[in-house]
Each structure stands twice: as C-alpha cells, then as structure tokens.
Design an enzyme around this catalytic site. Sequence first.
Site, PDB file in Angstrom:
ATOM      1  CD  GLN A 138      -2.038  -1.640  -6.809  1.00 35.54           C
ATOM      2  OE1 GLN A 138      -2.410  -2.450  -5.975  1.00 35.54           O
ATOM      3  NE2 GLN A 138      -2.186  -0.334  -6.616  1.00 35.54           N
ATOM      4  CE1 TYR A 167     -14.064  -3.544   2.728  1.00 39.30           C
ATOM      5  CE2 TYR A 167     -14.172  -1.206   2.221  1.00 39.30           C
ATOM      6  CZ  TYR A 167     -13.454  -2.297   2.643  1.00 39.30           C
ATOM      7  OH  TYR A 167     -12.124  -2.151   2.987  1.00 39.30           O
ATOM      8  CB  CYS A 248      -0.303   6.751   4.970  1.00 37.87           C
ATOM      9  SG  CYS A 248       0.118   5.079   5.477  1.00 37.87           S
ATOM     10  CG  ASP A 268     -10.505   1.009   2.367  1.00 42.58           C
ATOM     11  OD1 ASP A 268     -10.772  -0.150   2.739  1.00 42.58           O
ATOM     12  OD2 ASP A 268     -10.797   1.443   1.238  1.00 42.58           O
ATOM     13  CE1 TYR A 343     -14.699  -7.111  -1.430  1.00 42.46           C
ATOM     14  CE2 TYR A 343     -14.316  -7.525   0.902  1.00 42.46           C
ATOM     15  CZ  TYR A 343     -14.117  -6.746  -0.224  1.00 42.46           C
ATOM     16  OH  TYR A 343     -13.356  -5.621  -0.141  1.00 42.46           O
ATOM     17  CD  GLU A 345     -14.568 -14.043   1.525  1.00 44.79           C
ATOM     18  OE1 GLU A 345     -14.248 -15.044   2.195  1.00 44.79           O
ATOM     19  OE2 GLU A 345     -13.777 -13.508   0.740  1.00 44.79           O
TER      20      GLU A 345
END
Length: 359
Positions: A138, A167, A248, A268, A343, A345
Amino acid sequence: FSLNFAADCNAVLKALQPIFQEQGMTETVHNWEDHGYLVTYIKKNGSFANLRIHPHGLVLVDLQSYNDDMRGREEVDQLLNKVEERMKELFRGNIKRVKRLPAILRGGVIDRYWPTADGRLVEYDIDEVVYDEDSPFQNIKILHSKQFGNILILSGDVNLAESDLAYTQAIMGSGKEDYTGKEVLILGGGDGGILYEIVKLKPKMVTMVASNIDQMVIDGCKKHMRKTCGDVLDSLKGECYQVLIEDCIPVLKRYAKEGRMFDYVINDLTAVPISTSPEEDSTWEFLRLILDLSMKVLKQDGKYFTQGNCINLTDALTLYEEQLSRLYCPVEFSKETVCVPSYMELWVFYTIWKKQTGI
C-alpha cells in the site's frame, strides 16, 4: 446565486460581461435557448472562468487560476467581489442566497483533501508531508495537521491521528474493562496505539498480529506517531507483549488448534465494508472468517471489540450485524457511537460476546 424568480439570462450576461472584459479575458457564449447560457472567459495566463446562467434562477461562477501566490488569490477575490456587487445591483434584494466556496488547491505538494467514509470531501489543515512511501502492500502517508497532529493515511484512507485517543479507547471498551492480568489478542493495530494503551493497564500478555501487517507502517509510526504508540514499536517484544509480523489467519487457526484462549480479542484490521452485496464481496467473507476464528480463541466470558464504520452507513452496518447471526456459535453484541476527531464523523464500535446458554 440563487434568485427568488426566473432569471433573464441575457440581462445577467450583459451585466457581468464588463467585469471579465476588464481582466482582458476572451469570451465564448453558448446559448441553449430554454436551458440558459454557458459563458467561458479565458485569460492569456491560462486562468479561466465559467459563468452558468440557469433560467429558473440559478447563476454559477467558477474561477480557476494558475496563480499560487497571494497576489493571484487577491485578484480572484476582487473579481468575485465585483461579480457579487453587480448581481446585487441588478436584482436589488431579490437574491435568495449567495454562497461563495473557498478555493480548492489542485496539484499542490501537500494534498489537503480526503473523503469521509460516507463520501463527503473534507479539507484538512495539512501543512507538512511527514512521510510518504510505497510498500509492497500500500501507499503509506503520514501528514501533519495543525489540529490533529500527525495523521496516518493508508492508500487514501484516513486511519488514525495523534488526536484520536477516543478511537483507541472505544475499540478497547471505553474504559469499562479491567485488563489486569488478562490475555489479549490484537488483530491489526499497526500504528501501535491499542498496544501502547493496553500495556499501561498491566495485562498478563498482549499478542499483536495482523493480516499482511506492513513493516513499513510500523517503521513509519514508531518514528512519526510516537504520541500514539509511545515506545512499544521500538521492539517487537516487551515484558508483557509481542508483535508477530505474520498473516493473522494461519495464526488464529494455529491458536484454535492449540486450544489457546484469550480474555479479549480486538480486531483493528479493517472497517465494515461499504458494499451492500455481501455474497459477492470477498471482504465480507474475510470478516466472517476472522469472526469465526476469533470466537474459537475467545474465552466463554471473553469479549471481542471491533470498529464498525461511519454512523451514516446504516445499510453496511446492518449487513455486518446480519453476519453475526451466521457464525459457528451464537453471539450477542452491543454498539456505541464515538466522535473520532480526525475522521470528522461519528464512528460506530461493536462489542461482541458468546451467548451464554443456561444449564
């Protein structure tokens, strides 16, 4: 400009023409009879303006300038001020609404625009690119915001900022859980925030593992997100924690086969998918697999915490909750909504546990 009545397109055009002509702009007029006018004005330096006049009473002006200095911005503001003054003179109190949007800066070294989960474009107060690298998995960015501190952005998605303790606390149970002496499994969490906060609470052991966890994310965060992760990412092992750079899924399967159990599993890895076709989206299957495997390594009285998504994405959240009824064992859940600062939001978090059966 939104008018109280239908617009005389020709009158509006004649009123505004001199303003653009004073700037030395070349005019091109497109007339669609009952559908109004589109007029373009082009300057020799490449700047241009679009004037769209709708007969029903909407007049739009869009300016694009290649000037990135204060003088260029002042010129744009002055031109818009003249347009607004002329429109008010022309319609004399019959303008319902005037709305001027701030300039959108395209192609800059610093990208300030990032979408929310529900598709709204947000402009952040980004003033520095701290880190920008492509890993095999990424693109990893860490940008500095005046309000939120450093922000981790993975492949265009805002993940976590130094301001976002809310969070981390929410995905840990919002301060209602006692982690003392407990076995904890974290799936994902490459920014180190969850690990850092749980280690403070004296657990017996915390194991952090993720699907294709990206070492470059860890490297970037331990250097540039230390307000979030502290020093826990400096080493992959500590007195009461270990970080596994592994997929995982095999790890969860191994733990289930070994009979290893945890008091808490914190997922997460990813937010709830936005897709409304769960049978066609492999991400839903992945989430359901993670849930099933997590339940197999979760103690009977244990708890599973995870993020959901933006509160506005009600269809996606409903689909996620439907997945919970399809697991190998019956479960129950609760949810809470938390405001995550960066965020911009409201975000939904889930607590899931195995349904207790009566004897």
